[in-house]
Design a protein around this motif. Structure first.
Motif, PDB file in Angstrom:
ATOM      1  N   LEU A  12      16.606 -41.838  11.251  1.00 60.97           N
ATOM      2  CA  LEU A  12      15.970 -42.264  10.085  1.00 60.97           C
ATOM      3  C   LEU A  12      17.175 -43.033   9.289  1.00 60.97           C
ATOM      4  O   LEU A  12      18.096 -42.184   8.788  1.00 60.97           O
ATOM      5  CB  LEU A  12      15.322 -41.111   9.486  1.00 60.97           C
ATOM      6  N   LEU A  13      17.067 -44.324   8.776  1.00 57.86           N
ATOM      7  CA  LEU A  13      18.084 -44.860   7.988  1.00 57.86           C
ATOM      8  C   LEU A  13      17.721 -43.943   6.608  1.00 57.86           C
ATOM      9  O   LEU A  13      16.781 -43.554   6.230  1.00 57.86           O
ATOM     10  CB  LEU A  13      17.486 -46.370   7.849  1.00 57.86           C
ATOM     11  N   GLU A  14      18.621 -44.294   5.683  1.00 57.78           N
ATOM     12  CA  GLU A  14      18.903 -43.705   4.487  1.00 57.78           C
ATOM     13  C   GLU A  14      17.419 -43.855   3.554  1.00 57.78           C
ATOM     14  O   GLU A  14      16.818 -42.855   3.129  1.00 57.78           O
ATOM     15  CB  GLU A  14      19.860 -43.995   3.566  1.00 57.78           C
ATOM     16  N   GLU A  15      16.897 -45.168   3.322  1.00 58.10           N
ATOM     17  CA  GLU A  15      15.808 -45.447   2.771  1.00 58.10           C
ATOM     18  C   GLU A  15      14.828 -44.799   3.328  1.00 58.10           C
ATOM     19  O   GLU A  15      13.822 -44.078   2.583  1.00 58.10           O
ATOM     20  CB  GLU A  15      15.490 -47.037   2.688  1.00 58.10           C
ATOM     21  N   ASP A  16      14.546 -44.310   4.702  1.00 64.48           N
ATOM     22  CA  ASP A  16      13.457 -43.904   5.204  1.00 64.48           C
ATOM     23  C   ASP A  16      13.477 -42.190   5.088  1.00 64.48           C
ATOM     24  O   ASP A  16      12.514 -41.648   5.079  1.00 64.48           O
ATOM     25  CB  ASP A  16      13.257 -44.324   6.581  1.00 64.48           C
ATOM     26  N   GLN A  17      14.721 -41.800   4.924  1.00 65.01           N
ATOM     27  CA  GLN A  17      15.054 -40.514   4.711  1.00 65.01           C
ATOM     28  C   GLN A  17      14.392 -39.903   3.468  1.00 65.01           C
ATOM     29  O   GLN A  17      13.528 -39.204   3.277  1.00 65.01           O
ATOM     30  CB  GLN A  17      16.456 -40.005   4.967  1.00 65.01           C
ATOM     31  N   LEU A  18      14.616 -40.766   2.456  1.00 64.70           N
ATOM     32  CA  LEU A  18      14.235 -40.740   0.908  1.00 64.70           C
ATOM     33  C   LEU A  18      12.668 -40.727   0.893  1.00 64.70           C
ATOM     34  O   LEU A  18      11.868 -39.984   0.447  1.00 64.70           O
ATOM     35  CB  LEU A  18      14.668 -41.789   0.174  1.00 64.70           C
ATOM     36  N   LYS A  19      12.010 -41.824   1.774  1.00 65.08           N
ATOM     37  CA  LYS A  19      10.649 -41.762   1.753  1.00 65.08           C
ATOM     38  C   LYS A  19       9.974 -40.491   2.514  1.00 65.08           C
ATOM     39  O   LYS A  19       8.839 -40.205   2.041  1.00 65.08           O
ATOM     40  CB  LYS A  19      10.168 -43.062   2.649  1.00 65.08           C
ATOM     41  N   LEU A  20      10.305 -40.062   3.588  1.00 65.28           N
ATOM     42  CA  LEU A  20      10.144 -39.028   4.239  1.00 65.28           C
ATOM     43  C   LEU A  20      10.115 -37.573   3.398  1.00 65.28           C
ATOM     44  O   LEU A  20       9.247 -36.740   3.047  1.00 65.28           O
ATOM     45  CB  LEU A  20      10.946 -38.840   5.681  1.00 65.28           C
ATOM     46  N   ILE A  21      11.297 -37.528   2.567  1.00 65.51           N
ATOM     47  CA  ILE A  21      11.113 -36.597   1.625  1.00 65.51           C
ATOM     48  C   ILE A  21      10.489 -36.331   0.513  1.00 65.51           C
ATOM     49  O   ILE A  21       9.558 -35.369   0.226  1.00 65.51           O
ATOM     50  CB  ILE A  21      12.653 -36.461   0.614  1.00 65.51           C
ATOM     51  N   GLU A  22       9.801 -37.727  -0.058  1.00 67.37           N
ATOM     52  CA  GLU A  22       8.823 -37.883  -0.907  1.00 67.37           C
ATOM     53  C   GLU A  22       7.487 -37.488  -0.317  1.00 67.37           C
ATOM     54  O   GLU A  22       6.510 -36.962  -0.970  1.00 67.37           O
ATOM     55  CB  GLU A  22       8.775 -39.283  -1.530  1.00 67.37           C
ATOM     56  N   LEU A  23       7.266 -37.871   0.985  1.00 67.65           N
ATOM     57  CA  LEU A  23       6.071 -37.536   1.687  1.00 67.65           C
ATOM     58  C   LEU A  23       5.727 -36.397   1.674  1.00 67.65           C
ATOM     59  O   LEU A  23       4.764 -35.731   1.546  1.00 67.65           O
ATOM     60  CB  LEU A  23       6.247 -38.441   3.011  1.00 67.65           C
ATOM     61  N   LYS A  24       6.702 -35.532   2.014  1.00 67.41           N
ATOM     62  CA  LYS A  24       6.782 -34.151   2.345  1.00 67.41           C
ATOM     63  C   LYS A  24       6.444 -33.425   1.110  1.00 67.41           C
ATOM     64  O   LYS A  24       5.681 -32.562   1.026  1.00 67.41           O
ATOM     65  CB  LYS A  24       8.160 -33.652   2.733  1.00 67.41           C
ATOM     66  N   LYS A  25       6.808 -33.825   0.005  1.00 62.51           N
ATOM     67  CA  LYS A  25       6.479 -33.218  -1.251  1.00 62.51           C
ATOM     68  C   LYS A  25       5.150 -33.619  -1.627  1.00 62.51           C
ATOM     69  O   LYS A  25       4.450 -32.626  -2.399  1.00 62.51           O
ATOM     70  CB  LYS A  25       7.331 -33.829  -2.516  1.00 62.51           C
ATOM     71  N   SER A  26       4.372 -34.913  -1.414  1.00 64.19           N
ATOM     72  CA  SER A  26       3.228 -35.130  -1.958  1.00 64.19           C
ATOM     73  C   SER A  26       2.025 -35.407  -0.935  1.00 64.19           C
ATOM     74  O   SER A  26       1.076 -35.429  -1.230  1.00 64.19           O
ATOM     75  CB  SER A  26       3.536 -36.803  -2.420  1.00 64.19           C
ATOM     76  N   LEU A  27       2.207 -35.012   0.409  1.00 61.11           N
ATOM     77  CA  LEU A  27       1.258 -35.108   1.349  1.00 61.11           C
ATOM     78  C   LEU A  27       0.007 -33.962   1.256  1.00 61.11           C
ATOM     79  O   LEU A  27       0.319 -32.925   1.065  1.00 61.11           O
ATOM     80  CB  LEU A  27       1.806 -34.875   2.849  1.00 61.11           C
ATOM     81  N   ASP A  28      -1.112 -34.495   1.266  1.00 56.17           N
ATOM     82  CA  ASP A  28      -2.348 -33.640   1.118  1.00 56.17           C
ATOM     83  C   ASP A  28      -2.376 -32.943   2.376  1.00 56.17           C
ATOM     84  O   ASP A  28      -2.613 -33.575   3.418  1.00 56.17           O
ATOM     85  CB  ASP A  28      -3.504 -34.740   0.846  1.00 56.17           C
ATOM     86  N   PRO A  29      -2.547 -31.581   2.371  1.00 54.07           N
ATOM     87  CA  PRO A  29      -2.511 -31.095   3.541  1.00 54.07           C
ATOM     88  C   PRO A  29      -3.908 -31.037   4.459  1.00 54.07           C
ATOM     89  O   PRO A  29      -3.925 -30.763   5.664  1.00 54.07           O
ATOM     90  CB  PRO A  29      -2.764 -29.362   2.982  1.00 54.07           C
ATOM     91  N   SER A  30      -4.610 -31.937   3.726  1.00 53.45           N
ATOM     92  CA  SER A  30      -5.984 -32.155   4.594  1.00 53.45           C
ATOM     93  C   SER A  30      -5.863 -33.181   5.618  1.00 53.45           C
ATOM     94  O   SER A  30      -6.467 -33.614   6.476  1.00 53.45           O
ATOM     95  CB  SER A  30      -7.227 -32.537   3.832  1.00 53.45           C
ATOM     96  N   VAL A  31      -4.542 -34.058   5.288  1.00 53.90           N
ATOM     97  CA  VAL A  31      -4.221 -34.933   6.536  1.00 53.90           C
ATOM     98  C   VAL A  31      -3.744 -34.465   7.890  1.00 53.90           C
ATOM     99  O   VAL A  31      -3.215 -33.471   7.819  1.00 53.90           O
ATOM    100  CB  VAL A  31      -3.014 -35.730   5.719  1.00 53.90           C
ATOM    101  N   ASP A  32      -4.429 -35.042   8.878  1.00 56.18           N
ATOM    102  CA  ASP A  32      -4.191 -34.490  10.037  1.00 56.18           C
ATOM    103  C   ASP A  32      -3.126 -35.334  10.613  1.00 56.18           C
ATOM    104  O   ASP A  32      -2.274 -34.552  11.556  1.00 56.18           O
ATOM    105  CB  ASP A  32      -5.409 -34.940  10.897  1.00 56.18           C
TER     106      ASP A  32
END
Length: 361
Positions: A87-107
């Motif tokens: 994961l490049l640095e910009e994608d690491q940051l995006k994954l961190i944000e996704l982890k914080k915001s992901l709706d748990p209903s997403v499969d």
């Protein structure tokens, strides 16, 4: 906030494993590594990052190994990468944000797989994969070699990229897996014929690759995107064999499945005419290639070069041969915007600037 289990399968990855884990270790909540028979320092390196290192005897089937790795996950979602991915640095940051915001209903969350990049950072091959999946859904891997996750339900597409940075290439390994299927008398699906054709093509068995692509096309079943690329890849095989007529026929055949021309096909059609010194039709097809835009939600292969610098560079050559040095120069400059230090493009620039200076004087 969701929790994430990283699940990996590895074998003899001492050269790349630490690089991969360093790019994800601070994002995931658990690291599970399944070793399938390493004889180098892979296990030793893995144990520096996690105490959850497991062993699985290789069965000749990637799906078996990947499904085994998923068994050890204990967190909300499973995230998988291969050892030669990062994961490049910009994608690491995006994954961190996704982890914080992901709706748990997403499969499942799909991410780009940037399977190739050039020396200037341009992506050369991209496609989507289901990459972050809900553990409780118990989604399973299917297929022997080019396997896939059988995922359904609430799937969202993200703009996160996993970047492939291969160091070694396993020549012939996948061909051996397909040969074992043939020896066992397994019935090939349309997908099998497509990927077997790709392996044959990559290993220089062009006639056999054409046969496999045609078997894919003969079957009504199978993903339409595989059929598009069966035609395009078949055309490449004909080009390598010097059969320009069947090359062109195969490229036009791809339109039967894509419905609208893909830049990957248009650029190749342009090159077919260019090689025959038919520069006007070549330019026509290159222009179409530059005007097409890849769909960011497309799951099949995308080769961005065919939309960007490549057709412009070829139009530079075509216009030069037609004596239109101004247009040649303009297209070379467009190619240079993507590959600023490409020696060929810089040589063209110097040559064309001299030509234009002489024309003005």
């Amino acid at each position: 906030m969701i929790t994430i289990s990283l699940c990996m399968i590895v074998k003899n990855e001492e050269d790349v494993l630490a690089r991969c884990l360093d790019s994800v270790k601070d994002i995931v909540d658990e690291i599970n590594i399944v070793d399938t028979g390493s004889t180098d320092r892979t296990v030793e390196i893995a144990k520096k990052y996690t105490d959850r290192v497991f062993f699985f005897k290789w069965t000749g089937n990637f799906a078996d190994a990947r499904n085994e790795s998923f068994k050890y996950a204990t967190k909300d979602y499973i995230f998988f990468v291969d050892a030669d991915d990062v994961l490049l640095e910009e994608d690491q940051l995006k994954l961190i944000e996704l982890k914080k915001s992901l709706d748990p209903s997403v499969d499942s969350v799909s991410m780009f797989y940037d399977a190739g990049t050039d020396e200037y950072g341009n992506v050369t091959l991209r496609y989507r994969r289901n990459r972050l999946i809900k553990r409780e859904r118990n989604f399973q891997w299917q297929g022997d070699c080019h396997n896939y996750l059988e995922v359904y339900g609430n799937i969202v597409n993200s703009d996160i990229s996993i970047t492939h940075k291969k160091i070694h290439h396993s020549t012939g390994r996948n061909l051996n897996i397909y040969q074992a299927k043939i020896d066992k008398g397994d019935i090939f699906s349309a997908r099998d014929y497509f990927y077997y054709g790709n392996e044959l093509k990559e290993n220089g068995h062009y006639e056999r690759a054409i046969e496999s692509y045609n078997k894919n096309l003969e079957l009504k079943s199978g993903w339409i995107e595989d059929k598009v690329y069966a035609c395009i890849n078949k055309a490449d095989c004909y080009r390598f064999l010097g059969d320009t007529d069947n090359e062109l026929k195969s490229l036009f055949q791809s339109f039967e499945y894509s419905k609208t021309p893909r830049s990957e096909a248009c650029s190749r059609i342009g090159y077919n005419f260019q090689r025959k010194r038919e520069y006007i039709p070549a330019i026509f097809w290159y222009e179409i290639a530059t005007k097409s835009k890849p769909d960011s939600n497309q799951w099949s292969f995308t080769y961005p070069a065919y939309y960007t610098w490549y057709p412009h560079l070829q139009m530079c050559v075509c216009y030069y041969n037609l004596g239109d040095f101004q247009k040649s120069y303009e297209h070379n400059e467009k190619a240079r915007s993507f590959r600023p230090h490409d020696e060929r493009i810089l040589q063209n620039k110097a040559l064309l600037e001299e030509k234009l200076r002489i024309e003005v004087n």
